[in-house]
Write a protein that holds these residues in place. Structure first.
Motif, PDB file in Angstrom:
ATOM      1  N   GLN A 254       3.498  -5.034   3.892  1.00 13.35           N
ATOM      2  CA  GLN A 254       2.106  -5.480   3.996  1.00 13.35           C
ATOM      3  C   GLN A 254       2.018  -6.939   4.450  1.00 13.35           C
ATOM      4  OE1 GLN A 254      -0.301  -6.156   0.432  1.00 13.35           O
ATOM      5  NE2 GLN A 254      -1.907  -4.871   1.315  1.00 13.35           N
TER       6      GLN A 254
ATOM      7  N   ALA B 147       1.211   4.698   4.769  1.00 10.89           N
ATOM      8  CA  ALA B 147       0.522   3.803   5.699  1.00 10.89           C
ATOM      9  C   ALA B 147       1.265   2.476   5.835  1.00 10.89           C
ATOM     10  CB  ALA B 147      -0.903   3.559   5.215  1.00 10.89           C
TER      11      ALA B 147
ATOM     12  N   SER C  80      -4.881   4.801   6.791  1.00 11.44           N
ATOM     13  CA  SER C  80      -5.673   4.344   5.641  1.00 11.44           C
ATOM     14  C   SER C  80      -6.966   5.145   5.537  1.00 11.44           C
ATOM     15  CB  SER C  80      -6.010   2.859   5.779  1.00 11.44           C
ATOM     16  OG  SER C  80      -4.850   2.100   5.638  1.00 11.44           O
TER      17      SER C  80
ATOM     18  N   LEU D 254      -8.413   5.103   1.859  1.00 13.20           N
ATOM     19  CA  LEU D 254      -8.217   3.740   1.353  1.00 13.20           C
ATOM     20  C   LEU D 254      -9.207   2.751   1.964  1.00 13.20           C
ATOM     21  CD1 LEU D 254      -4.308   3.662   1.463  1.00 13.20           C
ATOM     22  CD2 LEU D 254      -5.768   4.090  -0.510  1.00 13.20           C
ATOM     23  N   ASP D 255     -10.017   3.240   2.904  1.00 12.70           N
ATOM     24  CA  ASP D 255     -11.013   2.355   3.508  1.00 12.70           C
ATOM     25  C   ASP D 255     -12.274   2.267   2.649  1.00 12.70           C
ATOM     26  OD1 ASP D 255     -12.488   4.689   5.903  1.00 12.70           O
ATOM     27  OD2 ASP D 255     -11.400   5.054   4.037  1.00 12.70           O
TER      28      ASP D 255
ATOM     29  N   GLY E 213       0.841  -1.191   0.000  1.00 11.46           N
ATOM     30  CA  GLY E 213       0.000   0.000   0.000  1.00 11.46           C
ATOM     31  C   GLY E 213       0.870   1.232   0.000  1.00 11.46           C
TER      32      GLY E 213
ATOM     33  N   ARG F 183      -1.889   2.197  11.195  1.00 12.01           N
ATOM     34  CA  ARG F 183      -2.149   1.883   9.782  1.00 12.01           C
ATOM     35  C   ARG F 183      -3.616   2.122   9.447  1.00 12.01           C
ATOM     36  NH1 ARG F 183       1.791  -1.954  10.128  1.00 12.01           N
ATOM     37  NH2 ARG F 183       0.369  -3.437  11.082  1.00 12.01           N
TER      38      ARG F 183
END
Lengths: 315, 530
Positions: free
Chosen positions: B413, A37, A51, A56-57, A33, A47
């Motif tokens: 990630q 974040a 986000s 990004l949510d 990402g 994070r």
């Protein structure tokens, strides 16, 4: 002509929409990402907060619709990794890349077409073989290596030219400063495109030179230099121009490497940084602008065909 | 590289190391002297911004001093604060601020600025500031007692607070943030015109090209000796080296030790080597039952020839690690702990004790399941060669590591966010302080900085006691015990403490030679010779 122009512009817009769709969903499918974040030491709670800040949510489709809406209003948004307005940044970087690309293009066309003509005129001569060998070499050597070698020789060993950047460290602009900084990267980028242009010009010219009307011209006593420069070259230029149209995307992709090696703040480096940092907004802007540049330049190339060869009509 | 934050940068950017132009200062200082450094990308002028990575850290130290900074013994020394004291219960720290400090725009620095920095930026959970979790772990809020006194109110004792205040914890000017709703999108400040109280201030930013800083005449310690410091944005390490060799930049970090001889051949350049509190490790995911057996963890460390790896990967610039507290912390480093010399036979024996026996294909197995370890890594710096070598060492004792290489953000990630890994090599760079609680505490497993998800109530208690302890001797005893426990239990497999190599132009003088971060806190003392 107007009909042709309208049709081509319509196609261009459709292509850009498709590019935006494919790019947006592809980059969102990619793992990782935005760097903002995704720090090594960021906790899960942080994070989630970051986000949310970056939007990004939201579902990807919602984000695309929001993004497209903003773009239609002329707003590329801000970078995800820094909150910088993208529009002005892309403009500045595009201008820098244009300086590099156009310098390289002029250099490669002047040198490439000249060498192509020369080797066509002196077919199978030692010069022809030498240029052919150098072209093969140029096609084989990766541009990052050429760039590093150029820095090693001209900057480190001989201290003739600066090894990176676009201007002097003082930040002030001067033409000589700009020129000194541009020589190496433009030459390296030109060197990448040169072999194709030389060979294409040569073969295109040789093809035209074997046509009946030139045999007639020679039979009428026209000098060989006149035959080539006045009669043959004009007809050979159409495929060469097509080649230049094909080279333009290569210029953009070549600038990615060259800008990274020479530390030039252009579109190529912006694209690399954005991709590595998963800066979706910047990736989208760079992709769209690059796509638009390629579409417009190809259109311009197509339109100049008819100027060179009146037999070509865009009806 | 722009990738992780603080822990990464120390090895990439212009690290200023022991002896750089220090002690042996020669020549006449140039009153109009300027130096040129490199950075890898456009910086963000706000030390707390989640967008400020390695490319910003050192530069931000020139702009934003903290309440404290490090002295030559890496102890917290006065900076914007002149003195401090802690309450008997350890839950209240009072800091007296320096008089007469001005921001680079001429406004006075006051307690409001400190309170704003912490209450409105660092401690605001929804902002996700750099290191925010570490601060929120102990600090509840910062109160203004009077214009020159602040009070840190804590939820739990934190003996290391003054040290952490020196660790990339610059104070921001409250008056510049008036009416700003999102500090991370405050582009005017973060990218162009920041206002700080440091020895230098921003004069010009050319995106992707240069950042020019000039001396801040308002600096509290007097006029800096250098007129300007310019950072060139050069992401490519080869280009950085070329600029150093051609004299266009004055200092770079040398990531590849093989280049040292090439640099030494240049009469204008010098090389310096130093350590910081950085340790490389292999994290074994403790959510995997196979690694919950300490014998397995010990065996996997016995199987790795760390001295050989230091020789090959680091060209000798490193030393075998025994735990998270590096030797640079002379007061607290405990060398008398369990050691793991390269011993494949012992590794096999320990694994056999744990029930892992060779299968028909030579791979160790237990209950019919082979000992195969998924080991993701990132194509970043030396992580890939390190991982490949470890794979080879483990193969020698019948353990199969399956490596998957990815880019840095994907790695973050998968390994950090999802904890989707079985083993992985990385590193931590932390303040030179023995308080390592954020990286080991059970509460930080799975979601925080406890990457291996290690849970040990005894260690939790020890580290908590270390935070409560008063006085060096009491802390030393606790952390000695903690180091012995960590060396025995191996929450992480400790690999080495790397040394940073810096190449610099000999004309650059006046650096204290403490650590990279500490040297930048005394930038007003740097000068160049004519």
């Amino acid at each position: 002509m107007l009909t042709f122009l309208g049709r081509r512009l319509g196609q261009g817009v459709l292509v850009l929409v498709l590019i935006s769709l494919v790019t947006f969903f592809l980059i969102n499918l990619a793992p990782g990402g935005p760097s903002a974040a995704a720090r090594f030491e960021t906790t899960a709670e942080e994070r989630a907060a970051l986000s949310k800040q970056l939007g990004l949510d939201l579902p990807v489709t919602t984000r695309y619709v929001n993004w497209a809406g903003d773009v239609l209003h002329g707003d590329f948004g801000v970078t995800l990794n820094g909150g910088q307005p993208i529009g002005p940044m892309v403009r500045q970087r595009l201008w820098n890349t244009a300086q590099l690309g156009l310098s390289a293009l002029v250099l490669s066309v002047v040198v490439g077409v000249s060498l192509g003509i020369l080797t066509a005129m002196r077919r199978n001569s030692p010069l022809d073989h030498l240029v052919n060998a150098l072209s093969t070499l140029g096609m084989s050597i990766p541009d990052f290596w050429t760039g590093i070698m150029a820095i090693l020789l001209f900057s480190v060993t001989w201290k003739l030219l600066p090894s990176s950047g676009l201007y002097d460290a003082s930040g002030g602009f001067s033409f000589t400063g700009w020129l000194r900084h541009m020589i190496l990267p433009a030459s390296v980028l030109a060197f990448v495109m040169l072999p194709n242009l030389v060979r294409f010009t040569r073969s295109s010219l040789l093809e035209v030179l074997s046509t009946d009307y030139l045999r007639t011209a020679r039979a009428k006593g026209v000098q060989e230099r006149q035959v080539i420069l006045k009669h043959a070259l004009r007809n050979a230029l159409v495929p060469i121009l097509a080649m230049i149209g094909l080279i333009l995307p290569a210029l953009l992709s070549g600038s990615v490497i060259v800008e990274s090696v020479f530390g030039l703040p252009g579109m190529g480096r912006l694209a690399v940084d954005a991709a590595l940092g998963r800066d979706y907004n910047t990736i989208m802007a760079v992709t769209l602008v690059a796509g638009a540049v390629v579409i417009v330049t190809n259109l311009l190339v197509d339109m100049t065909y008819s100027l060179i060869d009146p037999r070509i009509r865009h009806d | 590289m722009k990738r992780s934050g603080r822990h990464i940068g120390q090895l990439i950017l212009g690290s200023l190391l022991l002896g750089v132009g220090s002690a042996q200062a020669q020549g006449t200082p140039d009153p109009n002297g300027s130096v040129t450094f490199v950075t890898t990308a456009d910086p963000t002028f706000n030390p707390w911004s989640p967008n400020a990575f390695v490319e910003s850290n050192l530069l931000n130290e020139l702009l934003f001093p903290g309440l404290t900074r490090w002295d030559k013994n890496l102890k917290p020394a006065p900076d914007l604060a002149t003195s401090w004291r802690v309450s008997n219960d350890g839950l209240k720290w009072t800091f007296n601020l320096r008089k007469g400090v001005k921001w680079s725009d001429g406004q006075p620095f006051t307690a409001d600025d400190v309170a704003f920095t912490f209450n409105d930026i660092v401690l605001k959970k929804e902002l996700g500031a750099n290191q925010g979790a570490t601060w929120r772990n102990s600090v509840t809020r910062v109160n203004v007692v009077n214009p020159l006194t602040v009070e840190f109110v804590l939820s739990r004792p934190w003996a290391s607070l003054p040290t952490y205040l020196a660790y990339y914890a610059g104070i921001l000017p409250k008056h510049k943030f008036a009416g700003v709703t999102d500090p991370w999108k405050y582009t005017e400040f973060n990218k162009q015109n920041p206002v700080g109280a440091g020895p230098f201030k921003i004069a010009q930013v050319v995106s992707g090209a240069t950042i020019k800083l000039v001396r801040n005449d308002n600096y509290w310690a007097g006029k800096p000796k250098l007129q300007s410091v310019t950072f060139k944005v050069i992401p490519d390490t080869n280009a950085q080296l070329a600029q150093l060799l051609s004299g266009d930049v004055d200092l770079i970090a040398v990531g590849n030790p093989e280049l040292v001889d090439r640099i030494k051949a240049n009469p204008n350049l010098a090389i310096d080597v130093a350590t910081a509190n950085i340790y490389y490790f292999v994290a074994l995911n403790q959510n995997d039952p196979r690694f919950q057996d300490v014998r397995v963890r010990q065996a996997l460390l016995y199987a790795i020839d760390r001295p050989a790896m230091i020789k090959s990967v680091l060209r000798g610039y490193g030393q075998v690690a025994t735990g998270p507290i590096a030797p640079i912390q002379k007061t607290y480093y405990n060398p008398n702990v369990m050691k793991y010399p390269y011993d494949p036979a012992k590794a096999k024996a320990l694994l056999a004790q744990a029930g892992w026996k060779p299968g028909p294909d030579g791979i160790l197995q237990k209950d019919g399941k082979p000992l195969v370890i998924q080991m993701p890594t990132a194509s970043y710096q030396q992580l890939v060669p390190i991982t490949l070598l470890i794979q080879q060492y483990w193969k020698n004792i019948g353990v199969k590591a399956e490596i998957k290489t990815m880019d840095w953000n994907s790695y973050i990630q998968q390994v950090i966010a999802k904890r989707d890994y079985e083993a992985s090599a990385a590193w931590w760079s932390t303040p030179a302080d023995p308080d390592v609680l954020p990286y080991y505490d059970s509460s930080a497993a799975n979601t925080g900085n406890n990457i291996p998800n290690y849970k040990n109530p005894k260690l939790d208690q020890l580290l908590e006691n270390g935070r409560k302890a008063k006085g060096e001797l009491a802390r030393k005893q606790i952390y000695n015990e903690a180091q012995a426990m960590m060396a025995r239990e191996l929450p992480y497999l400790y690999l080495w403490y790397p040394q940073s190599i810096t190449a610099y132009n000999k004309r650059l003088q006046g650096m204290r030679g403490i650590t990279q971060a500490a040297d930048f806190q005394y930038a007003n003392e740097w000068f160049v010779t004519k």
